[in-house]
Design a protein around this motif. Sequence first.
Motif, PDB file in Angstrom:
ATOM      1  N   SER A 226     -10.405   5.246  -2.615  1.00  0.00           N
ATOM      2  CA  SER A 226     -11.003   5.354  -3.946  1.00  0.00           C
ATOM      3  C   SER A 226      -9.996   4.876  -4.983  1.00  0.00           C
ATOM      4  N   THR A 227     -10.485   4.539  -6.155  1.00  0.00           N
ATOM      5  CA  THR A 227      -9.606   3.967  -7.183  1.00  0.00           C
ATOM      6  C   THR A 227      -8.509   4.940  -7.595  1.00  0.00           C
ATOM      7  N   ASN A 228      -8.778   6.253  -7.494  1.00  0.00           N
ATOM      8  CA  ASN A 228      -7.736   7.208  -7.880  1.00  0.00           C
ATOM      9  C   ASN A 228      -6.642   7.338  -6.817  1.00  0.00           C
ATOM     10  N   GLN A 229      -6.742   6.582  -5.767  1.00  0.00           N
ATOM     11  CA  GLN A 229      -5.679   6.534  -4.773  1.00  0.00           C
ATOM     12  C   GLN A 229      -4.765   5.324  -4.974  1.00  0.00           C
ATOM     13  N   THR A 230      -5.008   4.580  -6.041  1.00  0.00           N
ATOM     14  CA  THR A 230      -4.088   3.522  -6.429  1.00  0.00           C
ATOM     15  C   THR A 230      -2.762   4.166  -6.812  1.00  0.00           C
ATOM     16  N   SER A 231      -1.695   3.779  -6.122  1.00  0.00           N
ATOM     17  CA  SER A 231      -0.414   4.454  -6.319  1.00  0.00           C
ATOM     18  C   SER A 231       0.668   3.751  -5.511  1.00  0.00           C
ATOM     19  N   MET A 232       1.917   4.229  -5.699  1.00  0.00           N
ATOM     20  CA  MET A 232       3.021   3.838  -4.830  1.00  0.00           C
ATOM     21  C   MET A 232       3.129   4.900  -3.743  1.00  0.00           C
ATOM     22  N   TYR A 233       3.129   4.455  -2.491  1.00  0.00           N
ATOM     23  CA  TYR A 233       3.240   5.386  -1.363  1.00  0.00           C
ATOM     24  C   TYR A 233       4.609   5.224  -0.718  1.00  0.00           C
ATOM     25  N   LEU A 234       5.291   6.336  -0.580  1.00  0.00           N
ATOM     26  CA  LEU A 234       6.634   6.340  -0.023  1.00  0.00           C
ATOM     27  C   LEU A 234       6.680   7.190   1.237  1.00  0.00           C
ATOM     28  N   CYS A 235       7.291   6.628   2.258  1.00  0.00           N
ATOM     29  CA  CYS A 235       7.524   7.345   3.507  1.00  0.00           C
ATOM     30  C   CYS A 235       8.990   7.764   3.543  1.00  0.00           C
TER      31      CYS A 235
ATOM     32  N   PRO B 189      10.910   1.523   1.520  1.00  0.00           N
ATOM     33  CA  PRO B 189      10.850   0.794   0.246  1.00  0.00           C
ATOM     34  C   PRO B 189       9.572   1.052  -0.546  1.00  0.00           C
ATOM     35  N   GLY B 190       8.584   1.651   0.092  1.00  0.00           N
ATOM     36  CA  GLY B 190       7.343   1.938  -0.622  1.00  0.00           C
ATOM     37  C   GLY B 190       6.273   0.875  -0.409  1.00  0.00           C
ATOM     38  N   THR B 191       5.035   1.298  -0.505  1.00  0.00           N
ATOM     39  CA  THR B 191       3.878   0.398  -0.490  1.00  0.00           C
ATOM     40  C   THR B 191       3.102   0.630  -1.766  1.00  0.00           C
ATOM     41  N   ARG B 192       2.953  -0.430  -2.551  1.00  0.00           N
ATOM     42  CA  ARG B 192       2.142  -0.304  -3.763  1.00  0.00           C
ATOM     43  C   ARG B 192       0.714  -0.664  -3.406  1.00  0.00           C
ATOM     44  N   LEU B 193      -0.137   0.340  -3.411  1.00  0.00           N
ATOM     45  CA  LEU B 193      -1.543   0.170  -3.037  1.00  0.00           C
ATOM     46  C   LEU B 193      -2.409   0.116  -4.289  1.00  0.00           C
ATOM     47  N   THR B 194      -3.240  -0.904  -4.358  1.00  0.00           N
ATOM     48  CA  THR B 194      -4.228  -1.010  -5.430  1.00  0.00           C
ATOM     49  C   THR B 194      -5.607  -0.965  -4.805  1.00  0.00           C
ATOM     50  N   VAL B 195      -6.441  -0.057  -5.282  1.00  0.00           N
ATOM     51  CA  VAL B 195      -7.819   0.052  -4.800  1.00  0.00           C
ATOM     52  C   VAL B 195      -8.752  -0.417  -5.909  1.00  0.00           C
ATOM     53  N   LEU B 196      -9.509  -1.455  -5.625  1.00  0.00           N
ATOM     54  CA  LEU B 196     -10.395  -2.048  -6.650  1.00  0.00           C
ATOM     55  C   LEU B 196     -11.809  -1.509  -6.550  1.00  0.00           C
TER      56      LEU B 196
ATOM     57  N   ARG C  37     -10.508  -2.506  -1.224  1.00  0.00           N
ATOM     58  CA  ARG C  37     -11.717  -2.221  -1.998  1.00  0.00           C
ATOM     59  C   ARG C  37     -12.145  -0.769  -1.771  1.00  0.00           C
ATOM     60  N   THR C  38     -12.805  -0.244  -2.761  1.00  0.00           N
ATOM     61  CA  THR C  38     -13.334   1.119  -2.679  1.00  0.00           C
ATOM     62  C   THR C  38     -14.173   1.277  -1.417  1.00  0.00           C
ATOM     63  N   GLY C  39     -13.907   2.359  -0.690  1.00  0.00           N
ATOM     64  CA  GLY C  39     -14.665   2.657   0.517  1.00  0.00           C
ATOM     65  C   GLY C  39     -14.029   2.145   1.797  1.00  0.00           C
ATOM     66  N   GLU C  40     -13.045   1.264   1.679  1.00  0.00           N
ATOM     67  CA  GLU C  40     -12.382   0.758   2.875  1.00  0.00           C
ATOM     68  C   GLU C  40     -11.508   1.834   3.515  1.00  0.00           C
ATOM     69  N   LYS C  41     -11.304   1.730   4.804  1.00  0.00           N
ATOM     70  CA  LYS C  41     -10.353   2.590   5.502  1.00  0.00           C
ATOM     71  C   LYS C  41      -9.004   1.867   5.480  1.00  0.00           C
ATOM     72  N   VAL C  42      -7.984   2.594   5.050  1.00  0.00           N
ATOM     73  CA  VAL C  42      -6.672   1.982   4.851  1.00  0.00           C
ATOM     74  C   VAL C  42      -5.642   2.680   5.730  1.00  0.00           C
ATOM     75  N   PHE C  43      -4.814   1.883   6.376  1.00  0.00           N
ATOM     76  CA  PHE C  43      -3.739   2.407   7.216  1.00  0.00           C
ATOM     77  C   PHE C  43      -2.394   1.980   6.629  1.00  0.00           C
ATOM     78  N   LEU C  44      -1.540   2.956   6.390  1.00  0.00           N
ATOM     79  CA  LEU C  44      -0.170   2.670   5.974  1.00  0.00           C
ATOM     80  C   LEU C  44       0.750   3.152   7.094  1.00  0.00           C
ATOM     81  N   GLU C  45       1.606   2.231   7.555  1.00  0.00           N
ATOM     82  CA  GLU C  45       2.466   2.547   8.693  1.00  0.00           C
ATOM     83  C   GLU C  45       3.905   2.722   8.240  1.00  0.00           C
ATOM     84  N   CYS C  46       4.593   3.640   8.899  1.00  0.00           N
ATOM     85  CA  CYS C  46       5.998   3.897   8.610  1.00  0.00           C
ATOM     86  C   CYS C  46       6.746   4.049   9.927  1.00  0.00           C
TER      87      CYS C  46
END
Lengths: 115, 110
Positions: free
Chosen positions: A82-91, A108-115, A14-23
């Motif tokens: 934020s919603t504009n950070q909805t994307s595929m993230y690749l390490c 393989p990528g992480t598909r992140l959706t921010v609502l 959700r918008t405003g959350e802190k998100v961690f992507l690990e690689c």
Amino acid sequence: DVKVTQSSRYLVKRTGEKVFLECVQDMDHENMFWYRQDPGLGLRLIYFSYDVKMKEKGDIPEGYSVSREKKERFSLILESASTNQTSMYLCASSLRTSAPYNEQFFGPGTRLTVL
Amino acid sequence: SQKIEQNSEALNIQEGKTATLTCNYTNYSPAYLQWYRQDPGRGPVFLLLIRENEKEKRKERLKVTFDTTLKQSLFHITASQPADSATYLCAEVDFNKFYFGSGTKLNVKP
């Protein structure tokens, strides 16, 4: 078989959350990278790291931070999603040698959706 | 700043034909160009690298050329197969940083 793994394939936040992507990479590579990939824009570099505790900004670092406490692990942090950070993230990772042309190995990528 | 451009339109070809994909760069000639393959839902996989002073590089059915006059690299797949269907990305390599094009999707029809 060389491997780059990412903690999640799909993530919804959700918008405003802190998100961690690990690689994590198991190839003992010095360099690690975070990209985001959006249709028509290709891969854009967010941050990269060439050693433990070292980091450099890529082309689009705003809204992101990174952490590299161990050689094999590189984390991407969205401080306030934020919603504009909805994307595929690749390490990716690569060797750091004097040769400037080492191939990158991608996760393989992480598909992140921010609502 | 440098820009790597690839045709955003998909390339549709018949099985057995040669597929040719184009990568153009706008400013200075990169010392190295790499080509990657990306399948849906997966990260890119490295295929070939070509240096500025190399005119051509081959690997099995793949061939890459580098024309510094035209500011262009061409990627060829000969005797194409449906399994070659994927998105192909080119990347300029500048020491430890990579600049990718947006990729061209190749569809090989049986």
